[in-house]
Design a protein around this motif. Sequence first.
Motif, PDB file in Angstrom:
ATOM      1  N   THR A   1     -34.316 -32.161  11.344  1.00 31.98           N
ATOM      2  CA  THR A   1     -35.074 -31.421  12.346  1.00 31.98           C
ATOM      3  C   THR A   1     -34.942 -29.919  12.113  1.00 31.98           C
ATOM      4  OG1 THR A   1     -33.259 -31.229  13.945  1.00 31.98           O
ATOM      5  CG2 THR A   1     -34.609 -33.235  14.038  1.00 31.98           C
ATOM      6  N   THR A   2     -35.911 -29.191  12.605  1.00 31.31           N
ATOM      7  CA  THR A   2     -35.836 -27.737  12.481  1.00 31.31           C
ATOM      8  C   THR A   2     -34.680 -27.177  13.317  1.00 31.31           C
ATOM      9  OG1 THR A   2     -37.530 -27.521  14.210  1.00 31.31           O
ATOM     10  CG2 THR A   2     -38.270 -27.464  11.915  1.00 31.31           C
ATOM     11  N   ALA A   3     -34.289 -27.880  14.383  1.00 34.84           N
ATOM     12  CA  ALA A   3     -33.133 -27.456  15.176  1.00 34.84           C
ATOM     13  C   ALA A   3     -31.852 -27.535  14.351  1.00 34.84           C
ATOM     14  CB  ALA A   3     -33.005 -28.316  16.428  1.00 34.84           C
ATOM     15  N   GLU A   4     -31.747 -28.524  13.475  1.00 30.17           N
ATOM     16  CA  GLU A   4     -30.566 -28.633  12.616  1.00 30.17           C
ATOM     17  C   GLU A   4     -30.486 -27.471  11.631  1.00 30.17           C
ATOM     18  OE1 GLU A   4     -29.456 -33.062  11.608  1.00 30.17           O
ATOM     19  OE2 GLU A   4     -31.646 -32.934  11.754  1.00 30.17           O
ATOM     20  N   LEU A   5     -31.630 -27.051  11.118  1.00 37.68           N
ATOM     21  CA  LEU A   5     -31.648 -25.892  10.222  1.00 37.68           C
ATOM     22  C   LEU A   5     -31.203 -24.645  10.981  1.00 37.68           C
ATOM     23  CD1 LEU A   5     -35.051 -26.406   8.344  1.00 37.68           C
ATOM     24  CD2 LEU A   5     -32.800 -27.343   7.775  1.00 37.68           C
ATOM     25  N   ASP A   6     -31.687 -24.501  12.191  1.00 39.58           N
ATOM     26  CA  ASP A   6     -31.331 -23.353  13.016  1.00 39.58           C
ATOM     27  C   ASP A   6     -29.826 -23.326  13.294  1.00 39.58           C
ATOM     28  OD1 ASP A   6     -32.481 -21.128  14.850  1.00 39.58           O
ATOM     29  OD2 ASP A   6     -31.191 -22.282  16.204  1.00 39.58           O
ATOM     30  N   ALA A   7     -29.261 -24.489  13.573  1.00 40.62           N
ATOM     31  CA  ALA A   7     -27.827 -24.572  13.879  1.00 40.62           C
ATOM     32  C   ALA A   7     -26.979 -24.176  12.678  1.00 40.62           C
ATOM     33  CB  ALA A   7     -27.478 -25.993  14.327  1.00 40.62           C
ATOM     34  N   ALA A   8     -27.411 -24.549  11.477  1.00 43.08           N
ATOM     35  CA  ALA A   8     -26.664 -24.192  10.268  1.00 43.08           C
ATOM     36  C   ALA A   8     -26.648 -22.685  10.067  1.00 43.08           C
ATOM     37  CB  ALA A   8     -27.277 -24.885   9.047  1.00 43.08           C
ATOM     38  N   ALA A   9     -27.781 -22.037  10.319  1.00 42.21           N
ATOM     39  CA  ALA A   9     -27.844 -20.579  10.187  1.00 42.21           C
ATOM     40  C   ALA A   9     -26.953 -19.909  11.226  1.00 42.21           C
ATOM     41  CB  ALA A   9     -29.284 -20.107  10.333  1.00 42.21           C
ATOM     42  N   GLU A  10     -26.991 -20.396  12.452  1.00 46.84           N
ATOM     43  CA  GLU A  10     -26.190 -19.795  13.518  1.00 46.84           C
ATOM     44  C   GLU A  10     -24.696 -19.935  13.229  1.00 46.84           C
ATOM     45  OE1 GLU A  10     -26.047 -19.684  18.344  1.00 46.84           O
ATOM     46  OE2 GLU A  10     -26.493 -21.609  17.411  1.00 46.84           O
ATOM     47  N   THR A  11     -24.275 -21.109  12.774  1.00 44.67           N
ATOM     48  CA  THR A  11     -22.864 -21.330  12.457  1.00 44.67           C
ATOM     49  C   THR A  11     -22.380 -20.336  11.408  1.00 44.67           C
ATOM     50  OG1 THR A  11     -22.987 -23.684  13.015  1.00 44.67           O
ATOM     51  CG2 THR A  11     -21.205 -22.998  11.542  1.00 44.67           C
ATOM     52  N   THR A  12     -23.188 -20.106  10.405  1.00 42.84           N
ATOM     53  CA  THR A  12     -22.813 -19.184   9.327  1.00 42.84           C
ATOM     54  C   THR A  12     -22.698 -17.757   9.836  1.00 42.84           C
ATOM     55  OG1 THR A  12     -23.911 -20.593   7.686  1.00 42.84           O
ATOM     56  CG2 THR A  12     -23.480 -18.309   7.058  1.00 42.84           C
ATOM     57  N   ILE A  13     -23.654 -17.335  10.640  1.00 36.97           N
ATOM     58  CA  ILE A  13     -23.638 -15.968  11.161  1.00 36.97           C
ATOM     59  C   ILE A  13     -22.415 -15.745  12.050  1.00 36.97           C
ATOM     60  CG2 ILE A  13     -24.835 -14.396  12.738  1.00 36.97           C
ATOM     61  CD1 ILE A  13     -27.475 -15.481  11.567  1.00 36.97           C
ATOM     62  N   LEU A  14     -22.139 -16.673  12.932  1.00 32.52           N
ATOM     63  CA  LEU A  14     -20.998 -16.525  13.830  1.00 32.52           C
ATOM     64  C   LEU A  14     -19.677 -16.548  13.065  1.00 32.52           C
ATOM     65  CD1 LEU A  14     -22.108 -18.797  16.818  1.00 32.52           C
ATOM     66  CD2 LEU A  14     -22.150 -16.299  16.684  1.00 32.52           C
ATOM     67  N   ALA A  15     -19.597 -17.372  12.025  1.00 30.49           N
ATOM     68  CA  ALA A  15     -18.368 -17.469  11.231  1.00 30.49           C
ATOM     69  C   ALA A  15     -18.056 -16.167  10.509  1.00 30.49           C
ATOM     70  CB  ALA A  15     -18.481 -18.618  10.221  1.00 30.49           C
ATOM     71  N   ARG A  16     -19.082 -15.355  10.266  1.00 31.32           N
ATOM     72  CA  ARG A  16     -18.884 -14.073   9.579  1.00 31.32           C
ATOM     73  C   ARG A  16     -18.681 -12.929  10.574  1.00 31.32           C
ATOM     74  NH1 ARG A  16     -20.983 -14.435   4.035  1.00 31.32           N
ATOM     75  NH2 ARG A  16     -20.821 -12.153   3.946  1.00 31.32           N
ATOM     76  N   GLY A  17     -18.515 -13.257  11.845  1.00 34.97           N
ATOM     77  CA  GLY A  17     -18.252 -12.231  12.845  1.00 34.97           C
ATOM     78  C   GLY A  17     -19.473 -11.445  13.264  1.00 34.97           C
ATOM     79  N   ALA A  18     -20.657 -11.991  13.031  1.00 34.39           N
ATOM     80  CA  ALA A  18     -21.902 -11.319  13.378  1.00 34.39           C
ATOM     81  C   ALA A  18     -22.597 -12.076  14.508  1.00 34.39           C
ATOM     82  CB  ALA A  18     -22.803 -11.226  12.149  1.00 34.39           C
ATOM     83  N   GLU A  19     -23.767 -11.606  14.879  1.00 33.04           N
ATOM     84  CA  GLU A  19     -24.571 -12.296  15.881  1.00 33.04           C
ATOM     85  C   GLU A  19     -26.013 -12.350  15.406  1.00 33.04           C
ATOM     86  OE1 GLU A  19     -24.761 -10.130  19.582  1.00 33.04           O
ATOM     87  OE2 GLU A  19     -24.629  -8.199  18.539  1.00 33.04           O
ATOM     88  N   SER A  20     -26.747 -13.306  15.934  1.00 38.14           N
ATOM     89  CA  SER A  20     -28.160 -13.428  15.585  1.00 38.14           C
ATOM     90  C   SER A  20     -28.946 -12.313  16.255  1.00 38.14           C
ATOM     91  CB  SER A  20     -28.703 -14.780  16.051  1.00 38.14           C
ATOM     92  OG  SER A  20     -30.115 -14.785  16.054  1.00 38.14           O
ATOM     93  N   ASN A  21     -29.630 -11.498  15.474  1.00 30.07           N
ATOM     94  CA  ASN A  21     -30.460 -10.463  16.099  1.00 30.07           C
ATOM     95  C   ASN A  21     -31.761 -11.044  16.660  1.00 30.07           C
ATOM     96  OD1 ASN A  21     -31.750 -10.802  13.604  1.00 30.07           O
ATOM     97  ND2 ASN A  21     -31.027  -8.839  12.798  1.00 30.07           N
ATOM     98  N   PHE A  22     -32.139 -12.237  16.221  1.00 31.37           N
ATOM     99  CA  PHE A  22     -33.309 -12.884  16.812  1.00 31.37           C
ATOM    100  C   PHE A  22     -33.042 -13.200  18.288  1.00 31.37           C
ATOM    101  CE2 PHE A  22     -36.004 -14.694  13.125  1.00 31.37           C
ATOM    102  CZ  PHE A  22     -35.778 -13.555  12.373  1.00 31.37           C
ATOM    103  N   GLN A  23     -31.789 -13.578  18.598  1.00 32.37           N
ATOM    104  CA  GLN A  23     -31.444 -13.908  19.981  1.00 32.37           C
ATOM    105  C   GLN A  23     -31.393 -12.671  20.875  1.00 32.37           C
ATOM    106  OE1 GLN A  23     -27.962 -16.391  20.275  1.00 32.37           O
ATOM    107  NE2 GLN A  23     -28.728 -17.884  18.798  1.00 32.37           N
TER     108      GLN A  23
END
Length: 282
Positions: free
Chosen positions: A39-61
């Motif tokens: 699902t496209t939600a699964e792709l989104d979750a993978a991107a979010e996990t990576t961004i948060l793990a690097r100490g950043a935040e999603s600028n889209f949010q």
Amino acid sequence: MFRRSIYKTPAQLRAMVEPGLITAAALDAVRPLVRAGVTTAELDAAAETTILARGAESNFQLVRGYRHTTCISVNEQVVHGIPGERVLEPGDIVSVDCGAQYQGWNGDSAVTFVVPDDARPDLVARREELSRVTEGSLWAGVAAMASATHIGQIGGAIQDYIEAQGLSEVSGQTYGILREYVGHGIGRKMHESPSVFNYRTPDAGAEVRPGLVLAIEPMVTAGTETTFVEDDDWTVSTIDGSDGAHWEHSVARHEGGIWVLTAPDGGADGLAPFGVTPVPIP
């Protein structure tokens, strides 16, 4: 009224390296998951996990009214598709747009994938060609930034590349360049001035000089360039149902040359066919 300069200092350019790399890592995390049944939600979750793990935040949010890490657009959807329960099918063309904010600085990048489909090789070839042309036009624009004196030359280079492809040998269609959606400056905010058109305009645009950082992002269709916004108030789709593709990189011009912030190699592979060698930000 105070107006922030569109040009960054050397220290500010250095601060933009890490958010660019985090954005690239998020898209790399998505890449192996793009297959039928996901699902496209699964792709989104993978991107979010990576961004948060690097100490950043999603600028889209951080965009008012949007709560996802990515925009994921499928087939006739060109940009701003909302991730959800949609299941990818064999042969789908999928554009994933993503950005990260780290210590107050932003990165923004997009990649297009085609889901394998052994039963319909012609469909896959047609969609892969659309993606190839769009990606090539992106690199043509990035390469132009290395020597351009004004931003308008970047849009001209993108349009020239696409038009040089002529009539598609695979699809038998010409390509359309979206007119209402364009690239932009990037820095403290994901979307800053100036606009970066993906086609030639009468206005030469802002001066290209050291300190300029642009998100260059051609959006190309295999048919009409006319689009509409779907009922979700976000997703932009072609009016004729033709496929779309979207590629994007954040690029910095500095005293020594250019550096693609959202590519781990600074854009070396993509720029090589254009005879341009990226130079790391000192």
